[in-house]
Design an enzyme around this catalytic site. Structure first.
Site, PDB file in Angstrom:
ATOM      1  N   ASN A  56       0.792  -1.233   0.000  1.00  0.00           N
ATOM      2  CA  ASN A  56       0.000   0.000   0.000  1.00  0.00           C
ATOM      3  C   ASN A  56       0.825   1.285   0.000  1.00  0.00           C
ATOM      4  O   ASN A  56       0.547   2.219   0.760  1.00  0.00           O
ATOM      5  CB  ASN A  56      -0.994  -0.005   1.167  1.00  0.00           C
ATOM      6  CG  ASN A  56      -2.034  -1.109   1.006  1.00  0.00           C
ATOM      7  OD1 ASN A  56      -2.376  -1.489  -0.116  1.00  0.00           O
ATOM      8  ND2 ASN A  56      -2.532  -1.627   2.119  1.00  0.00           N
ATOM      9  N   ASN A  74      -3.758  -0.130  -3.370  1.00  0.00           N
ATOM     10  CA  ASN A  74      -5.211  -0.266  -3.417  1.00  0.00           C
ATOM     11  C   ASN A  74      -5.819   0.919  -4.161  1.00  0.00           C
ATOM     12  O   ASN A  74      -5.350   2.055  -4.032  1.00  0.00           O
ATOM     13  CB  ASN A  74      -5.791  -0.334  -2.002  1.00  0.00           C
ATOM     14  CG  ASN A  74      -5.564  -1.687  -1.358  1.00  0.00           C
ATOM     15  OD1 ASN A  74      -5.376  -2.684  -2.050  1.00  0.00           O
ATOM     16  ND2 ASN A  74      -5.570  -1.728  -0.037  1.00  0.00           N
ATOM     17  N   PRO A  75      -6.876   0.689  -4.931  1.00  0.00           N
ATOM     18  CA  PRO A  75      -7.539   1.810  -5.626  1.00  0.00           C
ATOM     19  C   PRO A  75      -7.986   2.921  -4.693  1.00  0.00           C
ATOM     20  O   PRO A  75      -8.023   4.085  -5.099  1.00  0.00           O
ATOM     21  CB  PRO A  75      -8.732   1.118  -6.303  1.00  0.00           C
ATOM     22  CG  PRO A  75      -8.279  -0.290  -6.516  1.00  0.00           C
ATOM     23  CD  PRO A  75      -7.447  -0.617  -5.310  1.00  0.00           C
ATOM     24  N   SER A 131      -6.577  -8.908   4.458  1.00  0.00           N
ATOM     25  CA  SER A 131      -5.724  -7.734   4.281  1.00  0.00           C
ATOM     26  C   SER A 131      -4.761  -7.962   3.123  1.00  0.00           C
ATOM     27  O   SER A 131      -4.469  -9.103   2.730  1.00  0.00           O
ATOM     28  CB  SER A 131      -4.928  -7.465   5.561  1.00  0.00           C
ATOM     29  OG  SER A 131      -3.925  -8.461   5.728  1.00  0.00           O
ATOM     30  N   THR A 132      -4.264  -6.866   2.582  1.00  0.00           N
ATOM     31  CA  THR A 132      -3.243  -6.953   1.534  1.00  0.00           C
ATOM     32  C   THR A 132      -2.052  -7.766   2.012  1.00  0.00           C
ATOM     33  O   THR A 132      -1.476  -8.563   1.264  1.00  0.00           O
ATOM     34  CB  THR A 132      -2.791  -5.548   1.124  1.00  0.00           C
ATOM     35  OG1 THR A 132      -3.907  -4.823   0.611  1.00  0.00           O
ATOM     36  CG2 THR A 132      -1.700  -5.608   0.078  1.00  0.00           C
ATOM     37  N   GLY A 133      -1.677  -7.586   3.273  1.00  0.00           N
ATOM     38  CA  GLY A 133      -0.523  -8.288   3.816  1.00  0.00           C
ATOM     39  C   GLY A 133      -0.656  -9.793   3.746  1.00  0.00           C
ATOM     40  O   GLY A 133       0.289 -10.487   3.350  1.00  0.00           O
ATOM     41  N   TRP A 139       2.047  -6.911  13.072  1.00  0.00           N
ATOM     42  CA  TRP A 139       1.805  -6.923  14.524  1.00  0.00           C
ATOM     43  C   TRP A 139       0.597  -6.027  14.783  1.00  0.00           C
ATOM     44  O   TRP A 139       0.701  -4.806  14.830  1.00  0.00           O
ATOM     45  CB  TRP A 139       3.034  -6.421  15.277  1.00  0.00           C
ATOM     46  CG  TRP A 139       2.909  -6.438  16.778  1.00  0.00           C
ATOM     47  CD1 TRP A 139       2.729  -5.361  17.611  1.00  0.00           C
ATOM     48  CD2 TRP A 139       2.967  -7.585  17.636  1.00  0.00           C
ATOM     49  NE1 TRP A 139       2.674  -5.757  18.922  1.00  0.00           N
ATOM     50  CE2 TRP A 139       2.812  -7.128  18.960  1.00  0.00           C
ATOM     51  CE3 TRP A 139       3.125  -8.956  17.402  1.00  0.00           C
ATOM     52  CZ2 TRP A 139       2.821  -8.004  20.051  1.00  0.00           C
ATOM     53  CZ3 TRP A 139       3.144  -9.818  18.493  1.00  0.00           C
ATOM     54  CH2 TRP A 139       2.992  -9.343  19.796  1.00  0.00           C
ATOM     55  N   HIS A 162       0.818   2.164  12.550  1.00  0.00           N
ATOM     56  CA  HIS A 162       1.780   2.090  11.453  1.00  0.00           C
ATOM     57  C   HIS A 162       3.111   2.671  11.904  1.00  0.00           C
ATOM     58  O   HIS A 162       3.160   3.450  12.859  1.00  0.00           O
ATOM     59  CB  HIS A 162       1.295   2.873  10.229  1.00  0.00           C
ATOM     60  CG  HIS A 162       0.026   2.338   9.625  1.00  0.00           C
ATOM     61  ND1 HIS A 162      -1.058   3.136   9.350  1.00  0.00           N
ATOM     62  CD2 HIS A 162      -0.321   1.081   9.250  1.00  0.00           C
ATOM     63  CE1 HIS A 162      -2.023   2.396   8.823  1.00  0.00           C
ATOM     64  NE2 HIS A 162      -1.599   1.154   8.753  1.00  0.00           N
ATOM     65  N   HIS A 167     -11.312  -6.026   7.855  1.00  0.00           N
ATOM     66  CA  HIS A 167     -10.234  -6.979   8.095  1.00  0.00           C
ATOM     67  C   HIS A 167     -10.290  -7.517   9.522  1.00  0.00           C
ATOM     68  O   HIS A 167     -10.791  -6.848  10.427  1.00  0.00           O
ATOM     69  CB  HIS A 167      -8.870  -6.322   7.875  1.00  0.00           C
ATOM     70  CG  HIS A 167      -8.697  -5.733   6.512  1.00  0.00           C
ATOM     71  ND1 HIS A 167      -8.972  -6.428   5.356  1.00  0.00           N
ATOM     72  CD2 HIS A 167      -8.272  -4.505   6.114  1.00  0.00           C
ATOM     73  CE1 HIS A 167      -8.728  -5.667   4.311  1.00  0.00           C
ATOM     74  NE2 HIS A 167      -8.303  -4.494   4.743  1.00  0.00           N
TER      75      HIS A 167
END
Length: 302
Positions: free
Chosen positions: A111, A133-134, A219-221, A241, A255, A267
């Site tokens: 992201n 992400n869009p 999630s993207t992760g 985490w 973050h 999520h």
């Protein structure tokens, strides 16, 4: 109908620490990242009715113009050896893990995170693939209607990386993803857009749902960790985490660069982390949670 890997790996089945390749086999059986990670001319046909993975009622017919945006095949030489999957968790701040992250053959980031000199000792500087992400294109760059140059300039920090976008996950996301592709092309930027294959994302979602991750969307992760487990021989995960305190009980931001919380109704970060931690404990991947400079021999701190 469930895919083959879901039948082979029912909920609650233990993973043998003596066979870390089991996830490689299961993820390849169900999701085939080597072939389906991104949209290509090999795995897509002109005229194909492509169903979005994030919206059950919407699909897109692949026309010639869209088909020509896809590479011939997945542009990675597989398998890749050492991969770093870098999340954006606050646990990275002060970690001094930048050198370790950059030593991997392939670095995946999520992201469009900031990578300036302020952060590089903790998160590194190298990137081979970064997701976008869009929603980021919409909020940060006004859907590229007036901020095209700012978008191109902001991506220079990722050098000649791939930008991985879920263009065909929701109807809302298609237009900004295509705009990102055309913007980078128009400016002759060093980055190359790859569009996520919704069939891959859908099957990965089913895989983890069967493992107990109950959320509207992964999630993207976790999508990137899942891909790396099949695309890479050795995977180390950083910055994952989802808690407000670190291992020493000290408060940390969400973050490494801000404290904006996730959308909780989309999520399930603690559930996802539990699955990743189980993979660490069984030797399938490594999760780095402590400072790299002081604990390089024990990535998980456990």
């Amino acid at each position: 109908m469930f895919s083959p890997c879901l039948r082979e790996f029912p909920l609650g089945t233990p993973v043998s620490s003596h066979n870390p390749k089991i996830y490689w086999k299961l993820l390849n059986n169900c999701c085939d990242p080597g072939q389906l990670f991104s949209m290509t001319k090999v795995n897509t046909l002109v005229g194909e009715n492509l169903w979005f993975d994030g919206e059950l009622l919407y699909s897109l017919t692949i026309d010639n113009a869209t088909y020509n945006l896809f590479p011939q095949e997945t542009p990675f030489k597989l398998p890749m050896k050492k991969c770093s999957v870098v999340g954006n968790g606050g646990i990275l701040k002060g970690s001094r893990c930048g050198k370790n992250i950059d030593e991997a053959d392939f670095v995946i980031r999520c992201n469009l995170p900031p990578l300036g000199s302020e952060y590089s000792p903790d998160v590194g500087t190298r990137t081979q693939l970064v997701t976008a992400n869009p929603s980021i294109i919409d909020k940060r760059f006004q859907n590229l209607l007036w901020s095209r140059k700012a978008f191109v300039e902001s991506l220079k920090v990722y050098k000649s990386s791939y930008v991985y976008m879920p263009a065909f996950s929701t109807k809302y996301g298609t237009e900004p993803s295509l705009r990102a592709y055309y913007t980078l092309t128009d400016f002759s930027a060093n980055q190359t857009v790859l569009f996520a294959n919704p069939n891959f994302l859908r099957n990965v979602g089913k895989f983890w749902k069967n493992k107990g991750v109950h959320s509207r969307r992964l999630s993207t992760g976790l999508f990137m960790v899942s891909a790396a487990l099949s695309l890479c021989e050795e995977v180390t995960v950083y910055g994952f985490w989802p808690f407000q305190i670190d291992l020493q009980g000290r408060p940390i931001n969400h973050h490494y660069y801000d404290d904006v919380p996730p959308l909780r109704w989309i999520h399930s970060m603690p559930e996802e982390f539990l699955q990743i931690w189980l993979l660490h404990k069984t030797g399938i991947l490594k999760v780095q949670l402590e400072q790299c400079a002081t604990n390089s021999r024990n990535p998980g701190g456990a």
